[in-house]
Scaffold this active site. Structure first.
Site, PDB file in Angstrom:
ATOM      1  N   ARG A   1      29.887  35.765  51.695  1.00 21.55           N
ATOM      2  CA  ARG A   1      30.899  36.478  51.316  1.00 21.55           C
ATOM      3  C   ARG A   1      30.173  37.401  51.230  1.00 21.55           C
ATOM      4  O   ARG A   1      31.115  38.638  51.463  1.00 21.55           O
ATOM      5  CB  ARG A   1      32.115  35.553  50.172  1.00 21.55           C
TER       6      ARG A   1
ATOM      7  N   ILE B   1      33.724  40.936  42.144  1.00 22.29           N
ATOM      8  CA  ILE B   1      34.806  39.438  41.950  1.00 22.29           C
ATOM      9  C   ILE B   1      34.391  38.862  42.872  1.00 22.29           C
ATOM     10  O   ILE B   1      34.151  38.167  44.115  1.00 22.29           O
ATOM     11  CB  ILE B   1      35.998  39.795  42.118  1.00 22.29           C
ATOM     12  N   PRO B   2      32.650  37.901  42.992  1.00 24.17           N
ATOM     13  CA  PRO B   2      32.797  37.558  43.796  1.00 24.17           C
ATOM     14  C   PRO B   2      33.237  35.744  43.554  1.00 24.17           C
ATOM     15  O   PRO B   2      34.155  35.837  43.196  1.00 24.17           O
ATOM     16  CB  PRO B   2      30.765  36.914  43.210  1.00 24.17           C
ATOM     17  N   HIS B   3      33.010  35.876  45.616  1.00 29.19           N
ATOM     18  CA  HIS B   3      33.816  34.273  45.522  1.00 29.19           C
ATOM     19  C   HIS B   3      33.093  33.713  46.819  1.00 29.19           C
ATOM     20  O   HIS B   3      33.579  34.566  48.205  1.00 29.19           O
ATOM     21  CB  HIS B   3      35.335  34.705  45.545  1.00 29.19           C
ATOM     22  N   GLY B   4      33.904  32.693  47.195  1.00 26.46           N
ATOM     23  CA  GLY B   4      33.193  32.189  48.682  1.00 26.46           C
ATOM     24  C   GLY B   4      33.981  32.704  49.996  1.00 26.46           C
ATOM     25  O   GLY B   4      35.365  33.237  49.286  1.00 26.46           O
TER      26      GLY B   4
END
Length: 145
Positions: free
Chosen positions: A45, A59-62
């Site tokens: 991502r 804001i790391p997210h998949g």
């Protein structure tokens, strides 16, 4: 939004953004919120579209394709007092607080919105980056409407 103490880590340091993102992902895996494959999707991502949000936060997210790897919603909050660069040497984008997010369905959108509102005020980010306890982090974030 409930914050889990085991998902809040203070005084961390990372060599680079990938290491920081993977750390957030591992916390979510260990807490049972996501499958292991979600961690690679978090790195992907960021490669597709930077998870750096400005004001010293990321804001790391998949990826959307990794939604199937999410078992339950969760937020990992990682404090990095010395910062980690999410930009380049020529254009550094220093992050002092990471919010690793996994959301069931569209729950992550609400989580991201609350974090974004709180972190739009850089003073709030500084308070999080300077927090001396997990309880203080939770107290600060619970003030978000």
């Amino acid at each position: 939004m409930e914050f889990e103490e085991k998902l809040i880590k203070l005084n961390q340091a990372f060599e680079n953004k990938e290491e920081a993102i993977r750390y957030c992902g591992r916390l979510l895996v260990e807490a049972g919120h996501v499958n292991e494959a979600y961690v690679d999707a978090m790195v992907q991502r960021d490669a597709d579209l930077s998870v750096y949000m400005g004001n010293f936060i990321a804001i790391p997210h998949g990826t959307d394709a990794a939604k199937k790897e999410v078992k339950s919603s969760g937020v990992a909050i990682v404090q990095v007092p010395s910062g980690v660069n999410f930009g380049t040497e020529e254009n550094p984008k220093v992050v002092t607080v990471l919010f690793g997010i996994a959301g069931l369905g569209d729950e992550h959108l609400e989580i991201i919105q609350k974090i974004s509102i709180f972190c739009a005020d850089v003073d709030n980010v500084v308070k999080l980056a300077d927090a001396q306890s997990v309880e203080e982090v939770i107290r600060l974030l619970n003030n978000v409407e």
